[in-house]
Design a protein around this motif. Sequence first.
Motif, short mmCIF file in Angstrom:
data_model
loop_
_atom_site.label_atom_id
_atom_site.label_comp_id
_atom_site.label_asym_id
_atom_site.label_seq_id
_atom_site.Cartn_x
_atom_site.Cartn_y
_atom_site.Cartn_z
N SER A 54 9.25 8.50 -13.92
CA SER A 54 9.82 7.64 -15.19
C SER A 54 11.36 7.30 -14.90
CB SER A 54 9.36 8.28 -16.24
OG SER A 54 9.90 9.49 -16.41
N ARG A 55 12.02 8.26 -14.40
CA ARG A 55 13.72 8.32 -14.20
C ARG A 55 13.97 7.37 -13.36
NH1 ARG A 55 14.21 14.40 -12.61
NH2 ARG A 55 12.41 13.47 -11.25
N ASP A 56 13.10 6.74 -12.70
CA ASP A 56 13.58 5.89 -11.42
C ASP A 56 13.52 4.50 -12.00
OD1 ASP A 56 14.07 5.95 -8.26
OD2 ASP A 56 12.88 3.87 -9.01
N ALA A 57 14.43 3.48 -11.69
CA ALA A 57 14.63 2.17 -12.30
C ALA A 57 14.25 1.34 -11.35
CB ALA A 57 16.03 2.14 -12.76
N HIS A 58 13.73 1.56 -10.00
CA HIS A 58 13.51 0.55 -9.16
C HIS A 58 12.15 0.39 -8.54
CE1 HIS A 58 17.53 -0.37 -7.79
NE2 HIS A 58 17.96 0.59 -8.70
N THR A 59 11.26 0.65 -9.66
CA THR A 59 9.82 0.64 -9.35
C THR A 59 9.21 -0.65 -8.73
OG1 THR A 59 9.43 2.21 -11.28
CG2 THR A 59 7.61 1.13 -10.46
N ALA A 60 9.76 -1.80 -9.16
CA ALA A 60 9.32 -3.00 -8.83
C ALA A 60 9.66 -3.32 -7.60
CB ALA A 60 9.90 -3.97 -9.89
N GLU A 61 10.94 -2.78 -7.09
CA GLU A 61 11.37 -2.93 -5.94
C GLU A 61 10.57 -2.23 -4.86
OE1 GLU A 61 15.13 -1.11 -3.73
OE2 GLU A 61 15.77 -2.49 -5.30
N ARG A 62 10.11 -1.03 -5.11
CA ARG A 62 9.55 -0.09 -4.50
C ARG A 62 8.33 -0.73 -3.86
NH1 ARG A 62 12.16 4.87 -3.80
NH2 ARG A 62 13.55 5.46 -5.53
N LYS A 63 7.38 -1.16 -5.27
CA LYS A 63 6.12 -1.69 -4.96
C LYS A 63 6.08 -3.08 -4.00
CE LYS A 63 4.10 -0.51 -9.33
NZ LYS A 63 3.82 -0.88 -10.84
N ASP A 64 7.15 -3.79 -4.17
CA ASP A 64 7.37 -5.01 -3.46
C ASP A 64 7.40 -4.61 -2.02
OD1 ASP A 64 7.30 -6.72 -5.51
OD2 ASP A 64 9.48 -7.02 -5.71
N GLN A 65 8.29 -3.54 -1.45
CA GLN A 65 8.28 -3.06 -0.16
C GLN A 65 6.95 -3.07 0.40
OE1 GLN A 65 10.65 0.54 0.15
NE2 GLN A 65 10.55 0.48 2.54
N LEU A 66 6.25 -2.45 -0.16
CA LEU A 66 4.71 -2.22 0.35
C LEU A 66 3.56 -3.25 0.24
CD1 LEU A 66 4.27 1.52 -1.58
CD2 LEU A 66 5.06 0.95 0.93
N GLN A 67 4.11 -4.45 -0.55
CA GLN A 67 3.04 -5.57 -0.52
C GLN A 67 3.06 -6.51 0.62
OE1 GLN A 67 0.49 -6.31 -2.12
NE2 GLN A 67 1.38 -6.71 -4.38
N ASN A 68 2.54 -5.90 1.61
CA ASN A 68 2.24 -6.63 2.75
C ASN A 68 0.91 -5.80 3.35
OD1 ASN A 68 2.77 -4.52 5.02
ND2 ASN A 68 4.59 -4.27 3.68
N THR A 69 0.53 -6.39 4.52
CA THR A 69 -0.89 -6.11 5.12
C THR A 69 -1.05 -4.61 5.95
OG1 THR A 69 -0.60 -7.49 6.84
CG2 THR A 69 -1.37 -8.58 5.24
N LEU A 70 0.28 -4.26 6.22
CA LEU A 70 0.46 -3.19 6.87
C LEU A 70 0.74 -1.97 6.51
CD1 LEU A 70 1.13 -4.96 10.63
CD2 LEU A 70 -1.09 -3.84 9.89
N SER A 71 1.81 -1.90 5.71
CA SER A 71 2.53 -0.85 5.34
C SER A 71 1.62 0.13 4.78
CB SER A 71 3.68 -0.91 4.53
OG SER A 71 4.55 -1.80 5.10
N LEU A 72 0.71 -0.58 3.68
CA LEU A 72 -0.23 0.40 2.87
C LEU A 72 -1.59 0.08 3.13
CD1 LEU A 72 -0.87 2.00 0.20
CD2 LEU A 72 -0.61 -0.44 -1.15
N TYR A 73 -2.19 -1.13 3.50
CA TYR A 73 -3.29 -1.56 3.25
C TYR A 73 -4.24 -1.30 4.66
CZ TYR A 73 -2.44 -3.91 -0.97
OH TYR A 73 -2.21 -4.19 -2.13
N ARG A 74 -3.61 -0.65 5.66
CA ARG A 74 -4.19 -0.04 6.93
C ARG A 74 -4.92 1.23 6.67
NH1 ARG A 74 -5.64 -3.77 9.51
NH2 ARG A 74 -6.27 -2.39 10.90
N CYS A 75 -4.83 1.76 5.39
CA CYS A 75 -5.72 2.85 4.82
C CYS A 75 -6.98 2.34 4.47
CB CYS A 75 -5.14 3.32 3.68
SG CYS A 75 -6.09 4.88 2.71
N HIS A 76 -8.02 2.96 5.07
CA HIS A 76 -9.60 2.79 4.77
C HIS A 76 -10.17 3.85 4.22
CE1 HIS A 76 -8.86 -0.84 7.09
NE2 HIS A 76 -8.41 -0.11 8.14
N THR A 77 -9.38 4.82 3.57
CA THR A 77 -10.05 5.72 2.47
C THR A 77 -10.99 6.75 3.20
OG1 THR A 77 -9.79 4.35 0.99
CG2 THR A 77 -10.76 6.34 0.29
N ILE A 78 -10.48 6.98 4.34
CA ILE A 78 -11.41 8.07 5.17
C ILE A 78 -11.35 9.39 4.82
CG2 ILE A 78 -11.84 8.86 7.67
CD1 ILE A 78 -10.70 6.36 8.72
#
Length: 206
Positions: A155-179
Amino acid sequence: VYNRESVLVRWLRWALRGCAVLDALIKIKNEVGSTLTFRRSCREGICGSIDRNTSNDSKIYSLPHKKTLTLSSYAADMTQFYKQYKSIEPFLKNDNPPEKGEFLQSPEQRKKLDGLYECILRACCSTSCPSYWWNQDEYLGPATLMQAYRWIADSRDAHTAERKDQLQNTLSLYRCHTIFNCSRTCPKGLNPAEAIAKIKLELATA
């Protein structure tokens, strides 16, 4: 006939009869083969971070794992891992510091960080993840993603939206298949898979 591997196995069997594996490795290096290389830290055993891929079970161990580049013996090249960790800017970002004292949090806000900040960056989770084996040039992996969520949830961080935008692509996050290999192998008992699922949920509902 001298067989370095058989000597190593013999000493490890000795260690597993009640002594720490690290003690056996140190003894091997001192008395059998000085070229044996491994990484260690305080060796107090508090963190439980000795991780070695043994008999295809990623739960008793010390790097390297699977596709991680091996430098020598028990040491792995962590350059890519730390590069990815640096990319998420793992520190508090807030352009409006309080006039006095520190940033304050409610007990509920602070509780959201439990199970995240305890990570010791051993990378057991990332190097046990099949998606990370094949896509580590672009997929950030469980350890880095859990730390990314640690700052998204703060809650102390003010760049949450920027951090989320960095992950909004097909590879950085979404290669996780919940194994769930990541959650099973963490020596601290943390749950990177849950953190990754929470990031996906926040991105989907933003």
